[in-house]
Write an enzyme that holds these catalytic residues in place. Structure first.
Site, PDB file in Angstrom:
ATOM      1  CG  ASP A   8     -22.471  -4.814  -6.770  1.00  0.00           C
ATOM      2  OD1 ASP A   8     -22.187  -3.767  -6.146  1.00  0.00           O
ATOM      3  OD2 ASP A   8     -22.271  -5.956  -6.295  1.00  0.00           O
ATOM      4  CB  CYS A  66     -18.989  -5.164  -6.187  1.00  0.00           C
ATOM      5  SG  CYS A  66     -17.584  -6.204  -5.742  1.00  0.00           S
ATOM      6  CB  THR A  68     -15.706  -7.336  -0.994  1.00  0.00           C
ATOM      7  OG1 THR A  68     -15.912  -8.191  -2.127  1.00  0.00           O
ATOM      8  CG2 THR A  68     -16.622  -7.723   0.157  1.00  0.00           C
ATOM      9  CG  HIS A  99       5.618  -3.647  -8.639  1.00  0.00           C
ATOM     10  ND1 HIS A  99       6.055  -4.140  -7.433  1.00  0.00           N
ATOM     11  CD2 HIS A  99       6.258  -2.468  -8.811  1.00  0.00           C
ATOM     12  CE1 HIS A  99       6.932  -3.289  -6.899  1.00  0.00           C
ATOM     13  NE2 HIS A  99       7.056  -2.272  -7.724  1.00  0.00           N
ATOM     14  CG  ASN A 100       1.095  -6.535 -10.148  1.00  0.00           C
ATOM     15  OD1 ASN A 100       0.936  -5.844  -9.147  1.00  0.00           O
ATOM     16  ND2 ASN A 100       1.830  -7.630 -10.133  1.00  0.00           N
ATOM     17  CG  HIS A 134       7.914  -5.051 -12.305  1.00  0.00           C
ATOM     18  ND1 HIS A 134       7.809  -5.695 -11.093  1.00  0.00           N
ATOM     19  CD2 HIS A 134       8.604  -3.911 -12.073  1.00  0.00           C
ATOM     20  CE1 HIS A 134       8.403  -4.970 -10.155  1.00  0.00           C
ATOM     21  NE2 HIS A 134       8.897  -3.882 -10.734  1.00  0.00           N
ATOM     22  NE  ARG A 137       9.025 -10.810 -10.878  1.00  0.00           N
ATOM     23  CZ  ARG A 137       9.651  -9.938 -10.138  1.00  0.00           C
ATOM     24  NH1 ARG A 137       9.120  -8.748  -9.891  1.00  0.00           N
ATOM     25  NH2 ARG A 137      10.825 -10.234  -9.607  1.00  0.00           N
TER      26      ARG A 137
END
Length: 145
Positions: A8, A66, A68, A99-100, A134, A137
């Site tokens: 942005d 952006c 933050t 991990h994700n 992982h 999950r």
């Protein structure tokens, strides 16, 4: 590796720096905009463009910038099969992949300097999903979609 980048108005300058950096490192980059820092734009519009490129297989992952990184991550995570991480430390760049299995990286263009964001990107792109415990999950997350 093919990477979509979007921002942005608060992330535009760092997005452009990251595009140049990644091209120099021989990544294939799809810049979804914005292309000029003249006025306020809405981060959801650019998060959706970049995530659509991930979901359609045009790119392998996306990087969003952006003010933050929070708004970009929140928007991206509304989409099925998108796993966006708002990352502010280089170590987390690797961990969100390992991990994700994050496929979208959201960065802060206002509160994190470019050098730190560059390190985060390097860690993110240099890591891969570790699977094993992982995966179970991630399967639970997928059930929520």
């Amino acid at each position: 590796m093919r990477i979509a980048l979007g921002a942005d108005h608060a992330g535009w300058a760092q997005k452009d720096q990251l595009v140049a950096y990644l091209v120099k490192k021989d990544y294939e980059v799809v810049d979804v905009g914005p292309y000029r820092d003249e006025e306020s734009v809405d981060y959801p519009d650019y998060a959706l463009k970049a995530c659509d490129a991930v979901l359609t297989g045009q790119v392998d992952c996306a990087i969003l910038v952006c003010g933050t990184g929070i708004g970009m991550a929140m928007t991206a995570n509304k989409l099925p099969r998108i796993r966006a991480a708002n990352v502010v430390l280089p170590q987390f760049g690797a961990l969100c992949r390992e991990h994700n299995d994050a496929n979208v990286l959201a960065l802060s263009g206002r509160f994190i300097d470019f050098e730190t964001n560059r390190q985060i990107v390097d860690e993110f792109l240099g890591a891969s999903f570790k699977g094993d415990r992982h995966q179970a999950r991630l399967d639970k997350i997928a059930e929520l979609e």
